[in-house]
Design a protein around this motif. Structure first.
Motif, PDB file in Angstrom:
ATOM      1  N   CYS A   1      51.118  29.512  31.889  1.00 44.27           N
ATOM      2  CA  CYS A   1      50.497  30.529  32.744  1.00 44.27           C
ATOM      3  C   CYS A   1      48.974  30.498  32.760  1.00 44.27           C
ATOM      4  O   CYS A   1      48.364  30.907  33.755  1.00 44.27           O
ATOM      5  CB  CYS A   1      50.963  31.920  32.301  1.00 44.27           C
TER       6      CYS A   1
ATOM      7  N   PHE B   1      46.926  30.859  35.996  1.00 43.92           N
ATOM      8  CA  PHE B   1      46.292  32.158  36.158  1.00 43.92           C
ATOM      9  C   PHE B   1      44.804  31.996  36.467  1.00 43.92           C
ATOM     10  O   PHE B   1      44.240  32.738  37.292  1.00 43.92           O
ATOM     11  CB  PHE B   1      46.489  32.984  34.885  1.00 43.92           C
TER      12      PHE B   1
ATOM     13  N   TYR C   1      40.849  40.873  37.012  1.00 48.53           N
ATOM     14  CA  TYR C   1      41.709  39.761  37.397  1.00 48.53           C
ATOM     15  C   TYR C   1      42.374  39.991  38.747  1.00 48.53           C
ATOM     16  O   TYR C   1      42.744  41.115  39.109  1.00 48.53           O
ATOM     17  CB  TYR C   1      42.806  39.530  36.350  1.00 48.53           C
TER      18      TYR C   1
ATOM     19  N   GLY D   1      55.044  38.528  35.934  1.00 47.41           N
ATOM     20  CA  GLY D   1      53.698  38.140  36.330  1.00 47.41           C
ATOM     21  C   GLY D   1      53.010  37.377  35.211  1.00 47.41           C
ATOM     22  O   GLY D   1      53.397  37.456  34.044  1.00 47.41           O
ATOM     23  N   ARG D   2      51.962  36.647  35.559  1.00 44.83           N
ATOM     24  CA  ARG D   2      51.319  35.771  34.575  1.00 44.83           C
ATOM     25  C   ARG D   2      50.497  36.540  33.546  1.00 44.83           C
ATOM     26  O   ARG D   2      50.434  36.162  32.378  1.00 44.83           O
ATOM     27  CB  ARG D   2      50.445  34.751  35.307  1.00 44.83           C
ATOM     28  N   PHE D   3      49.853  37.624  33.966  1.00 43.25           N
ATOM     29  CA  PHE D   3      49.005  38.372  33.029  1.00 43.25           C
ATOM     30  C   PHE D   3      49.815  38.887  31.843  1.00 43.25           C
ATOM     31  O   PHE D   3      49.460  38.659  30.679  1.00 43.25           O
ATOM     32  CB  PHE D   3      48.318  39.531  33.748  1.00 43.25           C
ATOM     33  N   TRP D   4      50.907  39.593  32.118  1.00 45.39           N
ATOM     34  CA  TRP D   4      51.688  40.185  31.033  1.00 45.39           C
ATOM     35  C   TRP D   4      52.412  39.116  30.223  1.00 45.39           C
ATOM     36  O   TRP D   4      52.610  39.281  29.015  1.00 45.39           O
ATOM     37  CB  TRP D   4      52.684  41.189  31.599  1.00 45.39           C
TER      38      TRP D   4
ATOM     39  N   SER E   1      41.026  42.540  31.937  1.00 48.58           N
ATOM     40  CA  SER E   1      42.157  42.893  32.813  1.00 48.58           C
ATOM     41  C   SER E   1      41.750  43.526  34.144  1.00 48.58           C
ATOM     42  O   SER E   1      42.296  43.171  35.186  1.00 48.58           O
ATOM     43  CB  SER E   1      43.124  43.809  32.054  1.00 48.58           C
TER      44      SER E   1
ATOM     45  N   LYS F   1      45.674  39.504  40.239  1.00 49.94           N
ATOM     46  CA  LYS F   1      47.023  39.303  39.712  1.00 49.94           C
ATOM     47  C   LYS F   1      48.012  39.174  40.863  1.00 49.94           C
ATOM     48  O   LYS F   1      48.276  40.151  41.572  1.00 49.94           O
ATOM     49  CB  LYS F   1      47.419  40.468  38.795  1.00 49.94           C
TER      50      LYS F   1
ATOM     51  N   ASP G   1      44.504  31.043  39.997  1.00 53.82           N
ATOM     52  CA  ASP G   1      44.770  32.187  40.871  1.00 53.82           C
ATOM     53  C   ASP G   1      43.502  32.960  41.211  1.00 53.82           C
ATOM     54  O   ASP G   1      43.457  33.670  42.226  1.00 53.82           O
ATOM     55  CB  ASP G   1      45.760  33.156  40.208  1.00 53.82           C
ATOM     56  N   GLN G   2      42.483  32.838  40.381  1.00 56.50           N
ATOM     57  CA  GLN G   2      41.254  33.596  40.610  1.00 56.50           C
ATOM     58  C   GLN G   2      40.375  32.972  41.686  1.00 56.50           C
ATOM     59  O   GLN G   2      39.363  33.556  42.077  1.00 56.50           O
ATOM     60  CB  GLN G   2      40.445  33.710  39.308  1.00 56.50           C
TER      61      GLN G   2
ATOM     62  N   LYS H   1      51.511  38.969  42.628  1.00 56.17           N
ATOM     63  CA  LYS H   1      52.825  39.526  42.336  1.00 56.17           C
ATOM     64  C   LYS H   1      53.847  38.406  42.215  1.00 56.17           C
ATOM     65  O   LYS H   1      53.806  37.437  42.981  1.00 56.17           O
ATOM     66  CB  LYS H   1      53.238  40.494  43.448  1.00 56.17           C
TER      67      LYS H   1
END
Length: 609
Positions: free
Chosen positions: A163, A167, A239, A96-99, A236, A241, A170-171, A243
């Motif tokens: 990312c 990311f 967000y 995933g983009r966050f991690w 965090s 997120k 994505d929001q 999958k």
């Protein structure tokens, strides 16, 4: 009773799913932007502060020759452009983009800490050489400490670069109707925020590096990166997120293998409705809508033709033998994008060394704004950044509304048209660079300073400003247009990979730039070398600029041909789950007979009501 229990369980499952969807809709949006932009602004501040003046660090602190120092930076930039592909595959496949962003930021911080320590410890640098004559260069061990630091920052940027902007997108709802009604463009404002961070680093950090010391000059970017990580992690819980949809490379490989296996045993039907579709199978990789069948690269459609026994209610389809239309179109989208993407390679090649060479030019010119204050050579980039920032605002507020009246396009002009304009402006910028170098050396010759590499030539450094401004204008059109094009035209499940392609352009272009500069340096003679090691005044830098201008002209012709032949990606946008269920065609394939006598199966389609 048993039936009632099953019904009740089904209803409870639907309610839980609807609750998860409602919670998901509350996430993302404008509330996340302070955290994401704070992260990226601090990151860009750190990155710019670290890289902008590095040619000075290599030539003045590590005492490396010009070509070796410049090639070190382009090789590093090439590696930094390649690692985003690895980071994108990790993000799209499982992390995933966050991690991916979080872990990449930590690795990048380790690289900054390492190079800051090397700048503080005298044992990790050669003795100072103010005269730049017979200097002792950095030892192998000292260079390896520097290279390992660069490698860590390259690996870290591989997780961040592909990312962050995706990311951020994505929001928000980024479908076409929403973008058309929006009064701003995410990519324009993303670049505007990054430009402000870059501007701050070029004016503040570079001044400290030149006038206070490299300890603080590299320490400030290191501190900024820590703040970047903290800001990103704090946001965090807010967000949205997405999958990861599985490895995109595996899906592309599955389509190719399936099409190859059927290359001789099936014929592509004229009716695309006979091709295999499965909305449930593609749900995770088609949140914004399924890709619609296109007639380009029809040989790939063979991967979506069901053969006898490949479809069964008892087991899922083997994706190495049968692919859905959506997955076939994912591969087609990537193939269509690649020629346009490739046009950016030679553009990076032509400009890969210009930043380094321009800083060295500026160091030989009069940089005084007052008797006691001089502009740091690396800070001249602020003129390009200021032009870009101003250009983005003017583009968004004046150019887009004006162009929209004639084109009817909500964005004013297409991404391809925007990039084409940028390519033309960049050629003009390189040609201006050549004329300025001719002027600089003519003044040096007039004052008999050609043989003094440390002399300050009595010509103002502001002669370099026009080329920076032109590069800033080109950035408004090329970089933003290129990134937006890759985001819009790539499959939604591969957008991190598409962003990585953007940075791959930088990677390949810088490696080719290293090769080009090396060849020019090795084969233009010793007496009048175009790119000499120490004394730029005795070089032929203007010839190098003319060479890369010619390369850009050839590249522009190639780009125009590719852009004129490009077909935009068609997308079936689905607004909600109910519409998706109504739109779904449940297709039953039946084997009728072998009409051609060669094993070709004719397919019939029936809708189950």
């Amino acid at each position: 009773m048993e039936l009632d229990n099953k019904t009740r369980a089904t209803d409870d499952g639907k309610q839980e799913e609807e609750k998860r969807e409602d919670d998901s809709r509350k996430l993302g949006g404008v509330q996340t932007m302070p955290f994401i932009l704070a992260n990226e602004i601090c990151d860009r501040f750190a990155t710019t502060g670290f890289h902008a003046n590095m040619i000075t660090y290599l030539t003045q602190e590590l005492n490396l020759p010009l070509v070796q120092a410049s090639n070190t930076l382009t090789n590093f930039a090439g590696t930094s452009g390649f690692t985003p592909l690895i980071g994108a595959l990790i993000a799209d496949s499982f992390a995933g983009r966050f991690w991916t962003i979080a872990i990449g930021s930590i690795i990048y911080e380790l690289g900054l800490v390492s190079i800051t320590i090397s700048a503080l410890l005298p044992s990790l640098r050669p003795p100072p050489c103010p005269s730049q004559v017979n200097c002792k260069e950095a030892s192998i061990s000292q260079l390896w400490v520097f290279y390992i630091s660069l490698l860590l920052t390259s690996l870290g940027s591989g997780g961040i670069r592909p990312c962050v902007v995706v990311f951020a997108a994505d929001q928000f709802d980024m479908d076409k109707s929403s973008v058309a009604s929006r009064g701003w463009n995410l990519f324009n404002w993303y670049y505007f925020s990054m430009g402000m961070a870059t501007l701050t680093a070029l004016t503040f950090v570079v001044y400290i590096q030149d006038n206070v010391g490299w300890g603080w000059g590299l320490g400030l970017p290191t501190i900024a990166m820590v703040l970047s990580i903290v800001a990103f992690v704090v946001g965090s819980p807010l967000y949205h997120k997405l999958k990861p949809g599985g490895s995109p490379l595996v899906r592309l490989a599955q389509v190719i293998v399936a099409a190859f296996k059927k290359r001789r045993v099936v014929v592509v039907p004229d009716d695309p409705k006979l091709l295999y579709t499965n909305r449930e199978l593609d749900a995770a990789i088609s949140v914004e809508g399924r890709l619609v069948h296109t007639n380009q690269f029809r040989w790939l459609d063979k991967a979506a033709i069901p053969r006898d026994g490949e479809l069964s209610d008892s087991k899922a389809a083997n994706l190495w033998r049968l692919a859905t239309v959506h997955r076939v179109e994912e591969l087609k989208s990537i193939i269509r994008v690649l020629p346009i993407w490739a046009a950016g390679i030679l553009l990076v090649t032509s400009s890969s060394h210009q930043g380094s060479f321009t800083i060295l030019q500026a160091r030989t010119m009069d940089r005084h704004l007052s008797p006691s204050f001089q502009i740091p050579p690396a800070s001249l980039s602020i003129f390009g950044i200021l032009t870009m920032l101003t250009g983005l605002v003017l583009y968004e507020r004046l150019f887009v509304p004006f162009a929209r009246r004639f084109t009817g396009n909500p964005l004013g002009i297409t991404c391809l048209q925007r990039m084409g304009i940028g390519y033309v402006v960049n050629i003009l910028a390189t040609m201006v660079s050549s004329f300025v170098e001719i002027k600089r050396k003519s003044v040096a010759a007039t004052h008999h300073l050609l043989d003094d590499p440390k002399a300050i030539i009595p010509i103002t450094v502001f002669w370099l400003v026009p080329q920076f401004c032109l590069h800033g204008v080109a950035e408004v059109f090329i970089s933003v247009g290129h990134l937006e094009f890759l985001y819009d035209q790539s499959p939604e499940s591969m957008r991190s990979t598409a962003a990585a392609l953007y940075w791959m352009t930088t990677s390949v272009g810088n490696y080719i730039g290293t090769l080009l500069v090396t060849l020019v340096h090795n084969y233009t003679g010793k007496e009048r070398n175009w790119l000499p090691d120490r004394n730029l005044n005795r070089g032929r830098l203007e010839y190098y600029y003319w060479l890369v201008s010619g390369i850009q002209v050839i590249n522009l012709v190639y780009y125009i041909i590719c852009a004129s032949l490009y077909t935009y990606k068609p997308l079936e946008e689905v607004k909600d789950k109910e519409e998706a269920e109504i739109a779904e065609d449940k297709i039953v394939y039946e084997r009728l007979n072998d009409v051609n006598g060669n094993g070709v199966v004719e397919l019939a389609r029936s809708d189950v009501v």
